[in-house]
Write an enzyme that holds these catalytic residues in place. Structure first.
Site, mmCIF file in Angstrom:
data_model
loop_
_atom_site.group_PDB
_atom_site.id
_atom_site.type_symbol
_atom_site.label_atom_id
_atom_site.label_comp_id
_atom_site.label_asym_id
_atom_site.label_seq_id
_atom_site.Cartn_x
_atom_site.Cartn_y
_atom_site.Cartn_z
ATOM 1 N N THR A 12 4.191 -1.542 6.220
ATOM 2 C CA THR A 12 3.213 -1.619 5.472
ATOM 3 C C THR A 12 2.846 -2.735 4.867
ATOM 4 O O THR A 12 2.293 -2.825 3.944
ATOM 5 C CB THR A 12 3.177 -0.499 4.478
ATOM 6 O OG1 THR A 12 4.368 -0.513 3.799
ATOM 7 C CG2 THR A 12 3.026 0.703 5.244
ATOM 8 N N CYS A 13 3.925 -3.861 4.722
ATOM 9 C CA CYS A 13 4.020 -5.081 4.188
ATOM 10 C C CYS A 13 2.820 -6.064 5.060
ATOM 11 O O CYS A 13 3.210 -6.429 6.159
ATOM 12 C CB CYS A 13 5.513 -5.430 4.099
ATOM 13 S SG CYS A 13 5.369 -7.360 3.568
ATOM 14 N N SER A 14 2.134 -6.571 4.276
ATOM 15 C CA SER A 14 1.011 -7.629 4.705
ATOM 16 C C SER A 14 1.781 -8.807 5.250
ATOM 17 O O SER A 14 1.402 -9.287 6.372
ATOM 18 C CB SER A 14 0.090 -8.060 3.686
ATOM 19 O OG SER A 14 0.646 -8.824 2.805
#
Length: 114
Positions: A12-14
């Site tokens: 979920t980390c950009s």
């Protein structure tokens, strides 16, 4: 370089997604480790920190609410805190052989693809 590439990331980390895209675009073979599903051990994290040539404090997400008490903590205390709460660790970390890069910004991964 022919060493295996491993990215330690959170889906979920950009920054993790951007680094994964750069790795895919490069055509390099790599392994992706979601360290939330496959937790790091103290030994794994120590090895990563050594390859990064940084301290545990350097990869601590200091803006996390639970990091406040770690400002004066020892290396061992910070590592234990990151193992217990993976949100405290900067990400993604990409490893190739004996080298590693904290890919913030994601373009740092390009140094390992040369």
């Amino acid at each position: 370089m022919s060493e295996k590439i491993v990215i330690y990331q959170k889906p979920t980390c950009s920054k993790c997604r951007a680094t994964l895209s750069l790795l895919k675009e490069s055509g390099a073979e790599f392994e992706s480790v979601n360290y939330y599903e496959t937790p790091l051990t103290v030994e794994n994290l120590r090895e990563l920190i050594g390859k990064l040539n940084l301290s545990a404090y350097d990869i601590l997400r200091k803006d996390e609410p639970s990091a406040g008490h770690l400002a004066a903590a020892s290396e061992d205390e910070i590592i234990k805190a990151m193992i217990d709460n993976p949100d405290l660790m900067q990400r993604p970390i990409v490893v190739r052989g004996n080298q590693a890069r904290l890919c913030r910004p994601p373009e740092n991964v390009l140094e390992l693809l040369k």
